[in-house]
Design an enzyme around this catalytic site. Structure first.
Site, PDB file in Angstrom:
ATOM      1  N   LEU A  48      39.465  32.282  42.957  1.00 25.21           N
ATOM      2  CA  LEU A  48      40.825  32.808  42.989  1.00 25.21           C
ATOM      3  C   LEU A  48      41.059  33.411  44.363  1.00 25.21           C
ATOM      4  CD1 LEU A  48      41.181  34.746  39.581  1.00 25.21           C
ATOM      5  CD2 LEU A  48      42.119  32.496  40.143  1.00 25.21           C
ATOM      6  N   ASP A  49      42.299  33.323  44.853  1.00 21.44           N
ATOM      7  CA  ASP A  49      42.639  33.999  46.099  1.00 21.44           C
ATOM      8  C   ASP A  49      42.406  35.501  45.948  1.00 21.44           C
ATOM      9  OD1 ASP A  49      43.487  31.584  47.085  1.00 21.44           O
ATOM     10  OD2 ASP A  49      45.622  31.961  46.714  1.00 21.44           O
ATOM     11  N   LYS A  50      42.144  36.160  47.050  1.00 24.49           N
ATOM     12  CA  LYS A  50      41.928  37.610  47.042  1.00 24.49           C
ATOM     13  C   LYS A  50      43.080  38.358  46.382  1.00 24.49           C
ATOM     14  CE  LYS A  50      41.278  41.534  50.198  1.00 24.49           C
ATOM     15  NZ  LYS A  50      41.150  41.948  51.617  1.00 24.49           N
TER      16      LYS A  50
END
Length: 324
Positions: free
Chosen positions: A147-149
């Site tokens: 997942l993106d940050k």
């Protein structure tokens, strides 16, 4: 030891390969076992023949088998590469509310927005490094996907090499369902049910990772399905299902459709994002709400949901307060 040498594994070590690492590549196994060791160091000691499997030289891509004995030479770790301790608040989160499902094969966590899944590029400790410290009893622990940050929600981790392979096969065969929720700017039209547009990397002078809709004949095929969940003034709450798994896919497709995500620092509307930040609502509103997959142990179909954090309610309260 000099001032720059913070950690040391000064003696030869012999590691016995357990079932959890059966089939794993030698380089990946050492990166996991030698916590804090740079990849360059791992590859150097393999290349020089200092790492042995059952007393024989081996290559980085050698597949390990249960019962193998791996010889590791003495190594020194610099301060930068040494393990960063997990803070108390993150430790408490990973041991408590963030854990939403676990069995003998998998973990599912509700990742908070702002936590990177991997350390590196200025991030001293990411989710996977922190979790390996918090759960040292697990011989094997790897991310199944990322997942993106700035994205919160369901993230799946495997507790054995076999489970990881099964789950990644499900991903490749599109047998794993990933469903996100997002607040977007504007009134999303009912008839807009999917965006089918290839995605490519965008050039960035700063080196920042950015994606874009590709020119004709270029990029990777990308498909996202969308569904309206709620309207609130000038915002729409949508469900997004990325059929393909490209970097920033939902964010890029929503922007391409004309409805950027609220709080998106790369593809959003900075003026609107700033107004919400002043109201104390500062995150990007993309949440991996639901994950559907087959249990690697039983084959049973599992549906796991990650609760929304309080900032989602704050958006509705802010819109009502401002009569928008």
């Amino acid at each position: 030891m000099s001032s720059t040498e913070a950690g040391s594994l000064a003696a030869v070590r012999y590691l016995d390969v357990t079932a959890g690492a059966d089939g794993q590549r030698l380089d990946n196994y050492l990166i996991t076992q030698l916590k804090g060791a740079p990849r360059t160091l791992v590859y150097r000691i393999i290349r020089k023949g200092e790492v042995r499997i059952n007393k024989k030289r081996a290559k980085a891509d050698t597949r390990l088998q249960t019962g193998d004995q791996v010889r590791v030479p003495p190594i020194r770790l610099t301060e930068k590469a040494s393990q960063t301790p997990v803070g108390d608040s993150l430790r408490d989160l990973l041991q408590g509310d963030a854990l939403i499902y676990e069995n003998d094969a998998v973990l599912v966590l509700n990742k908070p927005a702002g936590l990177a899944v991997h350390g590196g590029s200025g991030v001293r400790v990411g989710l996977i490094e922190a979790l390996r410290q918090v759960r040292p009893e697990l011989d094997f622990l790897e991310l199944v996907h990322r997942l993106d940050k700035d994205t919160s929600g369901c993230i799946l981790l495997a507790k054995s090499r076999k489970a990881l392979n099964i789950l990644q096969d499900q991903l490749r065969a599109k047998q794993m369902g990933k469903f996100y929720q997002a607040w977007v700017l504007g009134n999303w039209p009912v008839e807009l049910r999917e965006v089918d547009a290839p995605i490519d990397r965008a050039s960035s002078p700063s080196g920042e990772r950015r994606m874009r809709i590709a020119e004709p004949g270029a990029g990777k095929a990308s498909l996202t399905r969308f569904k309206i969940l709620k309207r609130l003034g000038s915002l729409t709450l949508i469900e997004a299902e990325p059929v393909t798994g490209r970097t920033h896919q939902i964010r890029v497709h929503a922007r391409f459709a004309g409805f950027p995500l609220l709080g998106d620092p790369k593809y959003g509307d900075e003026a609107i994002n700033e107004r919400f930040r002043r109201a104390g609502i500062g995150r990007m509103f993309l949440h991996a709400r639901r994950l559907v997959f087959s249990d690697p142990l039983t084959g049973q179909r599992l549906t796991i949901e990650a609760p929304l954090d309080k900032s989602w309610k704050q958006v509705e309260q802010d819109k009502v307060k401002n009569h928008e």
